[in-house]
Design a protein around this motif. Structure first.
Motif, PDB file in Angstrom:
ATOM      1  N   THR A   2      24.054  -1.691  46.584  1.00  0.00           N
ATOM      2  CA  THR A   2      24.137  -2.990  47.254  1.00  0.00           C
ATOM      3  C   THR A   2      22.907  -3.799  46.882  1.00  0.00           C
ATOM      4  N   ILE A   3      23.107  -5.113  46.779  1.00  0.00           N
ATOM      5  CA  ILE A   3      21.970  -5.982  46.463  1.00  0.00           C
ATOM      6  C   ILE A   3      21.013  -5.971  47.658  1.00  0.00           C
ATOM      7  N   HIS A   4      21.561  -6.099  48.847  1.00  0.00           N
ATOM      8  CA  HIS A   4      20.794  -6.232  50.078  1.00  0.00           C
ATOM      9  C   HIS A   4      20.948  -4.938  50.883  1.00  0.00           C
ATOM     10  N   ILE A  52      29.470  -2.531  35.545  1.00  0.00           N
ATOM     11  CA  ILE A  52      30.091  -2.091  36.814  1.00  0.00           C
ATOM     12  C   ILE A  52      30.603  -3.308  37.583  1.00  0.00           C
ATOM     13  N   ARG A  53      31.733  -3.123  38.211  1.00  0.00           N
ATOM     14  CA  ARG A  53      32.367  -4.227  38.932  1.00  0.00           C
ATOM     15  C   ARG A  53      31.535  -4.676  40.144  1.00  0.00           C
ATOM     16  N   ILE A  54      31.474  -6.009  40.301  1.00  0.00           N
ATOM     17  CA  ILE A  54      30.757  -6.569  41.453  1.00  0.00           C
ATOM     18  C   ILE A  54      31.774  -6.952  42.526  1.00  0.00           C
ATOM     19  N   ARG A  55      31.504  -6.549  43.756  1.00  0.00           N
ATOM     20  CA  ARG A  55      32.343  -6.969  44.879  1.00  0.00           C
ATOM     21  C   ARG A  55      31.472  -7.630  45.942  1.00  0.00           C
ATOM     22  N   TYR A  56      32.141  -8.304  46.867  1.00  0.00           N
ATOM     23  CA  TYR A  56      31.387  -9.130  47.818  1.00  0.00           C
ATOM     24  C   TYR A  56      31.520  -8.646  49.257  1.00  0.00           C
ATOM     25  N   ASP A  76      29.970   3.429  41.313  1.00  0.00           N
ATOM     26  CA  ASP A  76      31.342   2.932  41.125  1.00  0.00           C
ATOM     27  C   ASP A  76      31.432   1.420  41.261  1.00  0.00           C
ATOM     28  N   VAL A  77      30.659   0.869  42.203  1.00  0.00           N
ATOM     29  CA  VAL A  77      30.774  -0.564  42.473  1.00  0.00           C
ATOM     30  C   VAL A  77      29.428  -1.094  42.988  1.00  0.00           C
ATOM     31  N   ILE A  78      29.176  -2.375  42.708  1.00  0.00           N
ATOM     32  CA  ILE A  78      27.971  -3.017  43.246  1.00  0.00           C
ATOM     33  C   ILE A  78      28.430  -4.079  44.239  1.00  0.00           C
ATOM     34  N   PHE A  79      27.899  -4.001  45.444  1.00  0.00           N
ATOM     35  CA  PHE A  79      28.238  -5.003  46.457  1.00  0.00           C
ATOM     36  C   PHE A  79      27.118  -6.035  46.533  1.00  0.00           C
ATOM     37  N   THR A  80      27.512  -7.283  46.332  1.00  0.00           N
ATOM     38  CA  THR A  80      26.550  -8.361  46.531  1.00  0.00           C
ATOM     39  C   THR A  80      26.998  -9.181  47.737  1.00  0.00           C
ATOM     40  N   GLU A  81      26.247 -10.223  48.011  1.00  0.00           N
ATOM     41  CA  GLU A  81      26.536 -11.019  49.205  1.00  0.00           C
ATOM     42  C   GLU A  81      27.378 -12.234  48.833  1.00  0.00           C
ATOM     43  N   MET A  82      28.247 -12.630  49.730  1.00  0.00           N
ATOM     44  CA  MET A  82      28.960 -13.895  49.536  1.00  0.00           C
ATOM     45  C   MET A  82      27.906 -14.991  49.594  1.00  0.00           C
TER      46      MET A  82
END
Lengths: 253, 313
Positions: free
Chosen positions: B202-204, B270-274, B248-254
């Motif tokens: 996660t970014i945050h 790697i795929r970015i999700r929000y 598997d996935v990187i979560f960033t913030e909306m």
């Protein structure tokens, strides 16, 4: 920096009584431009003396000393000792000592305890059955992804109600080794008659105990000493108010 | 002027007859006077609104468009806080501005503060580059920690407004049931996933409580500290770590557009999700549920994708 005037000719000498300088001899001077003056003329002069290096050093040191002293006073006034949750020998900290999976079960059980007590207070003093907790989607009782990942904990309930005190135990031990340890939730609810006094130690509405082993039995009655002897540790949460005190001090609580 | 005995008696009777009316009027006024409850963060608006319904007024301390992370108090805030009966706050992060407003308005100690996290069990931020354990203040991005907060707020509000205790209790229970049911719906979708070893960055560092709901944990956090951007060397180290850990996935913030996120995506593939931090947008009763639902949807989809991918290998 020196501020005195150097004269080679004519000579200027100070008259100590009149604080004025008088010219003797020829009226020519290369450096002062006093060539208009003739012998016997007097001019007022001011001797400019410089701040010497020692004074400047003393001033800087004094200022630094004042700043350091003031800072010291401010630090002392505003100093706050960091509050640490003190633990007894039979207790462990969920924040410091439990792994992520155990923390997850503990936090779910902690929230579930609030719901169990809430239901006990509203629903005619009944303690909710494990099956009911499961069908109400209350973690860690519900069989979901988290339940699977944390070792498929199986839960058992035991009522220990007396006339004056309602106590219930919910014990969970993992079916799969390596996930988590075993947990025991103890909910206590006093039913004292008006004006009745007791010498017994006051208990929190609920306690959560932890055992590293997955091979434990549901206690037949509840006492701190019995659990301690059996290798159980009381789990202590690091709570919001502990963090507020650490960050802000007790004045804001 | 002389008053006759009979006249005096009549006056007394009249006055006594008026007393119950006065008492009734005072009670009616008390019943009509609603508490004004201030809140600092968006989820607290939803929690409190769902607990009190129309029995109290919920007042956001700051406007909708402001970011609580960087909010600087305005003169109007001082006026607003003086008219509150209580203030619900996080107290362990994100609403530092509330303390500044309380100090500036000289309301410190004069207004009851309801710390939403009182009695809530806190966990450390996971996936960081350091061994030092730091408290994660994002208890509002979850169902379980939110339930603890809702019960805590309900209890405190009942103490302040005992006349409405029953209503608050009923409303809080219904709200908690709804949240649990929502989580259960997503859990059902994941019930068939077997032996899933899900790794996410996660970014945050704000999603530990959310991941904990699913029995998961954050593998790596990209921000070196809360709200700080990584330096070039930190970014390089993080990219290496993400690749080594098979994330598997990187979560960033909306609403967080930053070039370094593009760099990470480009370097790792790697795929970015929000995910939503839930502290922006409109203040509404249903805002928390909507935001959390979107987060659970993003997480559930990422888990199913990761599961399908690992099965194809």
């Amino acid at each position: 920096m020196k501020g005195h005037v150097t004269t080679t000719w004519p000579q200027i000498f100070a008259d100590p009584h009149l604080t004025r300088h008088c010219v003797v001899g020829s009226p020519f001077d290369r450096t002062t431009g006093l060539n208009e003056l003739t012998a016997g003329d007097c001019v007022k002069t001011t001797t400019v003396t410089s701040n010497n290096a020692l004074n400047e050093l003393l001033f800087v040191c004094l200022t630094a000393l004042v700043v350091i002293s003031l800072s010291g006073v401010m630090i002392t006034v505003r100093l706050r000792t960091e509050q640490k949750v003190s633990l007894e020998r039979h207790q462990i900290s969920v924040f410091e000592e439990l792994g992520v999976a155990d923390q997850g079960v503990f936090n779910d059980l902690y929230a579930a305890a609030l719901e169990i007590i809430e239901a006990h207070e509203t629903d005619e003093d009944e303690w909710i059955a494990v099956k009911q907790l499961e069908s109400d989607y209350i973690s860690p009782f519900v069989h979901d992804l988290a339940w699977k990942k944390r070792g498929r904990i199986s839960w058992h309930k035991k009522n220990l109600n007396s006339e004056t005190k309602h106590t219930v135990l919910y014990m969970g031990k993992p079916s799969v080794r390596g996930g988590t340890g075993s947990f025991l939730l103890v909910c206590l609810h006093e039913h004292r008659k008006a004006g009745a006094q007791t010498r017994e130690k006051e208990h929190a509405p609920f306690e959560i105990w932890y055992h590293k082993s997955t091979d434990v039995d549901l206690p037949q009655f509840f006492s701190d000493q019995l659990l301690i002897t059996g290798g159980w540790k009381e789990v202590v949460a690091y709570k919001g108010e502990d963090e507020v005190i650490r960050l802000k001090g007790k004045e804001y609580l | 002027m002389r008053i006759s005995k009979a006249g005096l008696i009549l006056l007394m009777v009249g006055l006594l007859a008026g007393v119950p009316g006065l008492v009734k009027g005072k009670q009616a006024f008390a019943a009509e006077k609603k508490l004004r409850i201030g809140i600092t963060l968006h989820p607290y608006f939803s929690y409190v609104k769902n607990i009190v319904g129309d029995r109290a007024e919920v007042v956001p301390l700051i406007g909708e468009g402001f970011n609580p992370h960087a909010y600087k108090p305005q003169p109007a805030d001082i006026k607003k806080v003086t008219k509150l009966d209580a203030l619900v706050l996080n107290g362990i992060g994100h609403d530092e501005f509330a303390f500044e407003i309380l100090e500036a308005s000289k309301m410190k100690g004069k207004i009851p503060l309801i710390y939403a996290n009182e009695g809530v069990s806190l966990i450390p931020v996971t996936g960081t580059d350091t061994d030092r354990k730091t408290v994660n203040p994002h208890t509002f991005i979850s169902v379980t920690a939110s339930i603890q907060q809702i019960y805590n707020i309900r209890k405190k509000l009942s103490q302040l407004d005992p006349a409405n205790t029953k209503v608050y209790r009923k409303n809080a229970s219904a709200y908690v049931r709804r949240l649990r049911k929502m989580k259960a719906g997503y859990m059902k979708r994941l019930s068939d996933l077997k032996n899933l070893d899900f790794r996410c960055a996660t970014i945050h560092g704000g999603y530990d409580y959310l991941l904990q709901e699913f029995g998961l944990q954050v593998t790596a956090v990209i921000e070196p500290a809360h709200g700080l951007k990584p330096t070039a060397s930190q970014l390089a180290r993080t990219i290496d770590r993400i690749l080594q850990l098979n994330v598997d996935v990187i979560f960033t913030e909306m609403n967080l557009a930053d070039k370094y996120i593009d760099t990470i995506q480009k370097e790792t593939g790697i795929r970015i999700r929000y995910l939503s931090h839930l502290t922006t947008g409109e203040y509404s009763a249903e805002g928390f549920e909507k935001g959390l639902k979107a987060n659970m949807e993003a997480l559930t989809t990422a888990l199913i994708e990761a599961h399908d991918r690992s099965n194809k290998k």
